[in-house]
Design a protein around this motif. Structure first.
Motif, PDB file in Angstrom:
ATOM      1  N   UNK A   1       0.835  -1.212   0.000  1.00 41.82           N
ATOM      2  CA  UNK A   1       0.000   0.000   0.000  1.00 41.82           C
ATOM      3  C   UNK A   1       0.870   1.261   0.000  1.00 41.82           C
ATOM      4  N   UNK A   2       2.053   1.187   0.646  1.00 45.58           N
ATOM      5  CA  UNK A   2       2.967   2.339   0.623  1.00 45.58           C
ATOM      6  C   UNK A   2       3.471   2.568  -0.802  1.00 45.58           C
ATOM      7  N   UNK A   3       3.851   1.449  -1.478  1.00 45.87           N
ATOM      8  CA  UNK A   3       4.297   1.533  -2.879  1.00 45.87           C
ATOM      9  C   UNK A   3       3.224   2.211  -3.733  1.00 45.87           C
ATOM     10  N   UNK A   4       1.981   1.752  -3.543  1.00 49.85           N
ATOM     11  CA  UNK A   4       0.872   2.256  -4.332  1.00 49.85           C
ATOM     12  C   UNK A   4       0.658   3.753  -4.071  1.00 49.85           C
ATOM     13  N   UNK A   5       0.735   4.122  -2.792  1.00 51.09           N
ATOM     14  CA  UNK A   5       0.500   5.510  -2.401  1.00 51.09           C
ATOM     15  C   UNK A   5       1.549   6.437  -3.041  1.00 51.09           C
ATOM     16  N   UNK A   6       2.822   6.034  -2.922  1.00 52.50           N
ATOM     17  CA  UNK A   6       3.905   6.859  -3.478  1.00 52.50           C
ATOM     18  C   UNK A   6       3.775   6.953  -4.996  1.00 52.50           C
ATOM     19  N   UNK A   7       3.466   5.801  -5.623  1.00 50.62           N
ATOM     20  CA  UNK A   7       3.332   5.787  -7.084  1.00 50.62           C
ATOM     21  C   UNK A   7       2.194   6.711  -7.544  1.00 50.62           C
ATOM     22  N   UNK A   8       1.081   6.633  -6.829  1.00 52.07           N
ATOM     23  CA  UNK A   8      -0.066   7.486  -7.197  1.00 52.07           C
ATOM     24  C   UNK A   8       0.271   8.970  -7.051  1.00 52.07           C
ATOM     25  N   UNK A   9       0.957   9.297  -5.963  1.00 53.25           N
ATOM     26  CA  UNK A   9       1.322  10.712  -5.742  1.00 53.25           C
ATOM     27  C   UNK A   9       2.264  11.212  -6.833  1.00 53.25           C
TER      28      UNK A   9
END
Lengths: 134, 151
Positions: free
Chosen positions: A77-85
């Motif tokens: 979820x951290x990976x996803x969050x950073x990627x989305x940002x």
């Protein structure tokens, strides 16, 4: 015996507390001051990241992170969050965001080499490796 | 002698197991086995093209291989006597259960001996693992289909 144990414990504690390394290690083969600053600021704000290697070449941006020990359960979820940002801010870039140790290790080696030759291909290899599931 | 009296006498006579010490031993040995596993995992990540996600399979295979050698040389038994659950709970304990059963029944032949007795101890573990994995996956599939969680 007890004294030795105490010394070992103290050393471990001091080594653990003495981590004052920089949060980001960057390598920009393609220089773009504005983007560079924005990416660094964005990653610096992330509370869950312990360290991140950033490589930027042409339109490819590799962010290989190491998350904090207790946050490892939320790695995806951290990976996803950073990627989305990052995607929101830079929609034209090809992003590779990973919290995998392998990518962090390989990207650190690439940064240490400090060579732009074949860098793009090597990053493409890392992208394939990150997607590998078997 | 009635049953209750027998139990009181039995409790009085039998020596108390050193529970705290056993737990400490199990904790330390189990921890060391897991640390070795982590080191093997890092070895595969650093020197081969494995990621954290994919390094699990070769790591498990290597630990089972090491457990096989230790069982064959009779060393895992000694470790088991010392550490108890500490050596049984990690995957090396599973390997030991398979291999010791195989070694034990090798005099009965390869098919009827080794083949049929190898999974006498560990077969239930495999069966429970597969069945529970199936049900967990089924529950997750249902939850994803409903839209409660995502993959």
């Amino acid at each position: 015996m007890r004294g030795k144990l105490l010394i070992v414990c103290c050393c471990l504690l001091l080594v653990g507390c003495g981590n004052t390394n920089e949060k980001l290690t960057t390598f920009y083969a393609t220089y773009d001051g504005e983007k560079e600053k924005g990416i660094e600021e964005m990653l610096d704000k992330q509370q869950d990241i312990e360290h991140a290697n950033v490589i930027f070449i042409e339109d490819k941006l590799l962010v290989a992170m190491q998350v904090k020990p207790w946050k490892k359960y939320k790695k995806k979820s951290i990976e996803k969050k950073v990627e989305e940002e990052l995607k929101k801010e830079y929609p034209n870039l090809q992003l590779i965001v990973s919290a995998d140790f392998k990518l962090h290790w390989e990207s650190a080696k690439l940064i240490e080499k400090n060579e732009t030759k074949n860098l793009s291909e090597k990053i493409e290899d890392l992208r394939k490796l990150a997607k590998e599931e078997t | 002698m009635n049953e209750q009296r027998y139990q009181t006498i039995e409790q009085q006579i039998s020596p108390k197991p050193p529970v705290a010490m056993n737990m400490l031993k199990a904790f330390l040995v189990g921890g060391v086995i897991c640390a070795i596993g982590q080191a093997i995992s890092y070895f595969y990540i650093i020197f081969f093209d494995f990621t954290e996600q994919t390094a699990g399979n070769p790591t498990v295979a290597t630990i089972i291989f090491i457990a096989m050698l230790l069982t064959g040389f009779g060393l895992y038994r000694k470790l088991g006597q010392f550490a108890g659950a500490g050596s049984a709970v990690p995957v090396s304990g599973f390997g030991n259960a398979v291999i010791s059963a195989a070694i034990e029944s090798r005099t009965e032949g390869f098919v009827l001996g080794v083949g049929s007795n190898m999974f006498k101890l560990a077969g239930s573990v495999i069966l429970f693992g597969v069945v529970s994995a199936f049900f967990v996956a089924l529950i997750k599939l249902i939850l994803v289909t409903i839209g409660v969680v995502s993959w």
